[in-house]
Design an enzyme around this catalytic site. Structure first.
Site, mmCIF file in Angstrom:
data_model
loop_
_atom_site.group_PDB
_atom_site.id
_atom_site.type_symbol
_atom_site.label_atom_id
_atom_site.label_comp_id
_atom_site.label_asym_id
_atom_site.label_seq_id
_atom_site.Cartn_x
_atom_site.Cartn_y
_atom_site.Cartn_z
ATOM 1 N N HIS A 51 64.113 -44.741 -7.896
ATOM 2 C CA HIS A 51 64.797 -43.651 -7.199
ATOM 3 C C HIS A 51 66.299 -43.835 -7.370
ATOM 4 C CE1 HIS A 51 65.866 -40.537 -4.606
ATOM 5 N NE2 HIS A 51 65.174 -40.835 -3.516
ATOM 6 N N HIS A 69 59.152 -34.708 -5.564
ATOM 7 C CA HIS A 69 60.175 -35.667 -5.123
ATOM 8 C C HIS A 69 59.539 -37.061 -5.056
ATOM 9 C CE1 HIS A 69 63.730 -37.183 -3.241
ATOM 10 N NE2 HIS A 69 63.127 -37.461 -2.098
ATOM 11 N N CYS A 100 69.836 -38.003 -1.569
ATOM 12 C CA CYS A 100 68.929 -37.854 -2.720
ATOM 13 C C CYS A 100 69.018 -36.482 -3.372
ATOM 14 C CB CYS A 100 67.497 -38.100 -2.285
ATOM 15 S SG CYS A 100 67.319 -39.535 -1.240
#
Lengths: 92, 404
Positions: free
Chosen positions: B333, B296, B163
């Site tokens: 995401h 995040h 990520c």
């Protein structure tokens, strides 16, 4: 590789329509440019395009091309036709 | 004094839109792009929601030879990079300078190509795969495609850090320019994991939500996979000013940190705090100087809780009044692209004073955060902190600041 005779110069004529269609679809070559004498490199077939063409021929004809270094690579469309004819015949 | 690094171009393709304008409009409107999964064999998936790129139609944009050569992950990167370079107004001579680089991250690379090749050899029992399988699937394919498309001869890299891939790319770009190695770095990330096996893999980890992404909500139950690409043009201030480029925001600081062991898929509040603190120190500001946090916030129970704890420790009681954005609730995401997509949300806040909402859900009161939710909030934002915590314990934080 023997000396080219008139018949060898065009390879198996029956293969030309197939090569024309594969070179057009996978090699993005104008079909009218695909003549027996045409050189593959001059048709814009770089190494990436050539691998695409070989893959398509293998898939369509259920043949397996030799890896690099096993015999001279085809230079012209007729060379390619001859190679394909030989691979279909079972001999290399 | 370190060389200042400005953002002179932006580009993106993601679930919210096919370019920056549409993406910012969707963010400001709080429009969610999360919808049904459409990949093949969807009936075998337990998770059937995702945030997929729907525009533009890649088949209409790219000629057959480009689609033959490139996986989806690279085509998305190409569109984002072209838009960013066009906005920056970089010309061919600048692009072909040895001092112009590309740093483009991805977590998964050409996953669709991997999937198709494995399906061919394992499921279908075939004995050959398409010849471009390797150049399509390699993780550096998006960076290579962009470099080739733009005629780049300077450094070209592909950080792969789950990520945090795009965050690492932006941080490396910053340091390349500060150090004098480059004048311009085209930096960001790209991801295209919405394939049957890609979703299956995440399903197995039990981190995906079956019904939507609700960052920091009391009933949050996981994240929603997205996809896309986002690219920023980073440029040394001297270089940008000399060519008259427009820039409203600088990438003022960055930090990259390992978690130091522990559970590789469970975020640590201590490590999250450490990387945010380090990024602020790199930018030369203390926590009191931060106006806004882009979190995040993937929407998982443990991850969001750890992040909220880290923010509370870093900002103290002020955290209750510091507007926090959590835009994965809208664009999903996008893994290795997410930090660059979220950088666009930071730029929206800095340039237009608009902080996008996390969605329409409420915030978990136990977390004590001032989460922007429901609709966008107008706010004066001069400095924004954006953080990323990746599986494998690789954390990153970026600091963006408005310039006069």
């Amino acid at each position: 590789m023997g000396a080219a005779t008139d018949r060898d110069a065009t390879g198996d004529p029956a293969l030309l329509p197939l090569l024309r269609s594969v070179l057009a679809e996978e090699g993005l070559v104008p079909p009218e440019a695909v003549t027996p004498q045409a050189e593959l490199e001059a048709l814009g077939l770089d190494s990436v395009r050539m691998t695409q063409v070989i893959f398509a021929l293998e898939e369509r004809l259920d043949i397996t091309f030799p890896f690099d270094g096993e015999g001279a690579p085809p230079r012209t469309v007729a060379d390619l036709a001859r190679l394909v004819a030989r691979l279909r015949g079972g001999g290399v | 004094m370190a060389r200042r690094v400005l953002i002179t171009g932006r580009g993106t393709v993601n679930a919210l839109g096919g370019d920056v304008a549409h993406t910012l409009a969707a963010l400001a409107a709080g429009r969610s792009a999360i919808g049904p999964v459409t990949c093949r064999e969807v009936e075998r998936l337990r998770i059937r929601v995702a945030a997929a790129v729907s525009v533009p139609d890649l088949e209409a944009v790219f000629p057959p030879e480009m689609r033959q050569m490139h996986d989806r992950v690279s085509l998305l990167a190409l569109l984002a990079a072209r838009e960013a370079v066009a906005e920056a107004g970089l010309e061919a001579a600048e692009l072909s300078s040895e001092r112009t680089g590309v740093v483009l991250g991805t977590a998964g690379g050409g996953l669709e190509t991997w999937n198709d090749a494995f399906r061919a050899v394992y499921a279908e029992g075939r004995n050959r795969v398409p010849p471009l399988t390797v150049p399509r699937l390699m993780p550096n394919a998006p960076a290579s495609a962009v470099a080739a498309d733009l005629g780049i001869v300077g450094p070209v890299l592909c950080p792969s850090a789950a990520c945090a891939s795009a965050a690492q790319a932006l941080a490396l770009g910053l340091h390349f320019i500060r150090s004098g190695l480059c004048d311009v770095v085209i930096a960001g990330g790209s991801e295209a994991m919405l394939t049957f096996a890609g979703i299956k893999a995440w399903e197995g980890l039990r981190v995906l939500s079956p019904d939507g992404c609700r960052p920091f909500a009391a009933d949050r139950n996981g994240f929603v996979l997205g996809e896309g690409a986002a690219v920023l043009v980073l440029e040394g201030e001297d270089h940008a000013r000399a060519r008259g480029a427009r820039a409203a925001v600088e990438l003022a600081g960055a930090a990259l940190r390992g978690q130091g062991g522990g559970d590789p898929v469970r975020p640590s509040a201590a490590a999250a705090g450490a990387v945010m603190r380090a990024a602020l120190a790199d930018a030369g500001i203390d926590p009191a100087g931060v106006d806004h946090v882009n979190a995040h916030a993937t929407g998982t129970r443990q991850g969001d809780a750890a992040e909220a704890e880290a923010l509370a420790r870093l900002f103290g009681p002020r955290i209750g009044k510091l507007p926090v954005a959590a835009t994965k609730g809208l664009h999903g995401h996008a893994i290795g692209a997410s930090a660059a997509i979220e950088a666009l949300a930071c730029l929206l806040a800095l340039e237009e004073g608009v902080i996008p909402p996390a969605g329409s859900h409420g915030v978990d009161p136990a977390l004590g955060l001032d989460l922007v939710t429901g609709k966008a909030r107008k706010a004066e934002v001069a400095t924004c902190l954006s953080s990323t915590f990746a599986f494998g314990g690789l954390n990153a934080a970026l600091v963006f600041r408005r310039v006069g």
